[in-house]
Write a protein that holds these residues in place. Structure first.
Motif, short mmCIF file in Angstrom:
data_model
loop_
_atom_site.label_atom_id
_atom_site.label_comp_id
_atom_site.label_asym_id
_atom_site.label_seq_id
_atom_site.Cartn_x
_atom_site.Cartn_y
_atom_site.Cartn_z
N THR A 70 0.81 -1.21 0.00
CA THR A 70 0.00 0.00 0.00
C THR A 70 0.84 1.27 0.00
N ILE A 71 1.96 1.23 0.69
CA ILE A 71 2.76 2.45 0.88
C ILE A 71 4.00 2.49 -0.03
N MET A 72 4.15 1.47 -0.88
CA MET A 72 5.35 1.33 -1.70
C MET A 72 5.58 2.54 -2.63
N ASP A 73 4.52 3.02 -3.26
CA ASP A 73 4.67 4.13 -4.21
C ASP A 73 5.16 5.40 -3.52
N GLU A 74 4.76 5.61 -2.27
CA GLU A 74 5.16 6.81 -1.55
C GLU A 74 6.63 6.75 -1.11
N LEU A 75 7.17 5.55 -0.95
CA LEU A 75 8.54 5.41 -0.46
C LEU A 75 9.58 5.28 -1.57
N LYS A 76 9.15 4.99 -2.79
CA LYS A 76 10.12 4.61 -3.83
C LYS A 76 11.11 5.72 -4.17
N ASP A 77 10.72 6.97 -3.97
CA ASP A 77 11.62 8.08 -4.30
C ASP A 77 12.41 8.58 -3.10
N PHE A 78 12.24 7.94 -1.94
CA PHE A 78 12.97 8.34 -0.74
C PHE A 78 14.42 7.87 -0.82
N GLY A 79 15.26 8.48 0.00
CA GLY A 79 16.65 8.07 0.09
C GLY A 79 16.83 6.93 1.08
N LYS A 82 14.23 5.48 3.85
CA LYS A 82 13.10 4.59 3.59
C LYS A 82 13.31 3.21 4.22
N PHE A 83 14.56 2.78 4.37
CA PHE A 83 14.83 1.46 4.95
C PHE A 83 14.44 1.42 6.42
N TYR A 84 14.70 2.52 7.12
CA TYR A 84 14.28 2.58 8.52
C TYR A 84 12.76 2.72 8.63
N ILE A 85 12.15 3.47 7.73
CA ILE A 85 10.68 3.61 7.72
C ILE A 85 10.03 2.26 7.51
N ILE A 86 10.58 1.45 6.60
CA ILE A 86 10.06 0.10 6.36
C ILE A 86 10.21 -0.75 7.61
N PHE A 87 11.36 -0.67 8.25
CA PHE A 87 11.60 -1.42 9.50
C PHE A 87 10.59 -1.02 10.58
N GLY A 88 10.28 0.28 10.67
CA GLY A 88 9.40 0.77 11.73
C GLY A 88 7.94 0.82 11.37
N LEU A 89 7.52 0.08 10.33
CA LEU A 89 6.15 0.16 9.84
C LEU A 89 5.20 -0.70 10.69
N LEU A 97 1.03 7.37 8.73
CA LEU A 97 1.61 7.69 7.43
C LEU A 97 0.53 7.78 6.34
N LYS A 98 -0.47 6.91 6.41
CA LYS A 98 -1.51 6.89 5.38
C LYS A 98 -2.49 8.05 5.52
N THR A 99 -2.53 8.67 6.68
CA THR A 99 -3.46 9.79 6.88
C THR A 99 -2.75 11.14 6.86
N TRP A 100 -1.44 11.14 6.55
CA TRP A 100 -0.66 12.38 6.55
C TRP A 100 -1.01 13.20 5.31
N LYS A 101 -1.47 14.44 5.51
CA LYS A 101 -1.94 15.27 4.39
C LYS A 101 -1.11 16.55 4.20
N SER A 102 -0.12 16.77 5.03
CA SER A 102 0.65 18.01 4.98
C SER A 102 1.58 18.05 3.77
N LYS A 106 7.95 15.06 3.11
CA LYS A 106 7.32 13.78 3.47
C LYS A 106 8.34 12.76 3.97
N GLU A 107 9.50 12.69 3.33
CA GLU A 107 10.51 11.72 3.75
C GLU A 107 10.96 11.99 5.18
N LYS A 108 11.24 13.25 5.48
CA LYS A 108 11.68 13.60 6.83
C LYS A 108 10.59 13.35 7.86
N THR A 109 9.35 13.68 7.50
CA THR A 109 8.23 13.49 8.43
C THR A 109 7.98 12.02 8.69
N PHE A 110 7.96 11.22 7.63
CA PHE A 110 7.75 9.78 7.79
C PHE A 110 8.83 9.16 8.67
N PHE A 111 10.08 9.59 8.43
CA PHE A 111 11.19 9.07 9.22
C PHE A 111 11.02 9.42 10.69
#
Length: 207
Positions: A70-79, A82-89, A97-102, A106-111
């Motif tokens: 579900t979240i793969m498309d949002e992470l594909k352009d991250f540096g 993204k590996f830590y974000i995947i670990f912490g999912l 993450l799915k309700t974030w609208k700001s 995005k990469e920094k916020t997700f991290f």
């Protein structure tokens, strides 16, 4: 910050089950699976085999496979973050993450969301494990926090999606397993049956 009381409950349960303070904290640092850690401690304290623990944990965390898709498309352009974000999912992290609208970075916020959830969980684990290691008290019932966690997650999902087909299907499977499957095999059997039924009924549920 709800991860802090949950982490405390896990720390207490883990140490009370015979796992050392150090091993408990390391598990929260390198595994960080929430419900999966509760399950692992419960199975270890019941002297379950490694294979049963592996299968139970895999089935319990199978939902993360769908989180990833579900979240793969949002992470594909991250540096590298993204590996830590995947670990912490975890469940709650994914929901945030799915309700974030700001429009913020995005990469920094997700991290940061993944990092703070992880730190809260570790903090709670340390507090709970320290309490169980140094203070003598009756901790019976603390294992029920895992049940409470899933009840809360279920209620939140129902409030957001209002798809009662999935809910009632799960209830029927749970009741069936409770009646017809031995207690020691009930969790793994019901999770397996649930995955099979949901794949078969996917079209019905999607409608």
């Amino acid at each position: 910050m709800g991860y802090i009381p949950l982490g405390i409950a896990f720390g207490i349960l883990s140490v009370e089950s015979g796992i050392s303070f150090i091993a408990t904290v390391i598990m929260s640092i390198v595994v960080f699976a929430g419900a999966g850690q509760f399950l692992a401690v419960s199975l270890l304290s019941a002297h379950a085999g490694y294979f049963e623990i592996a299968i139970g944990t895999f089935l319990l965390n199978l939902r993360h496979f769908f989180y990833g898709i579900t979240i793969m498309d949002e992470l594909k352009d991250f540096g590298m973050k993204k590996f830590y974000i995947i670990f912490g999912l975890t469940d709650e992290t994914f929901a945030l993450l799915k309700t974030w609208k700001s429009d913020e970075d995005k990469e920094k916020t997700f991290f940061r969301i993944a990092l703070f959830d992880h730190l809260y969980w570790i903090t709670g684990t340390i507090i709970g494990a320290a309490m169980a290691s140094t203070i003598s008290f009756n901790s019976s019932g603390v294992e029920f926090s895992l049940t409470v966690l899933f009840v809360v997650l279920t209620i939140e999902l129902l409030r957001q999606q209002k798809n009662f087909k999935t809910f009632f299907t799960a209830c029927i499977i749970g009741i069936f397993s409770l009646i017809f499957i031995p207690a020691g095999k009930m969790l793994i059997a019901s999770l397996t049956l649930g995955v099979i039924v949901m794949f078969i009924m996917r079209g019905f549920v999607d409608e």
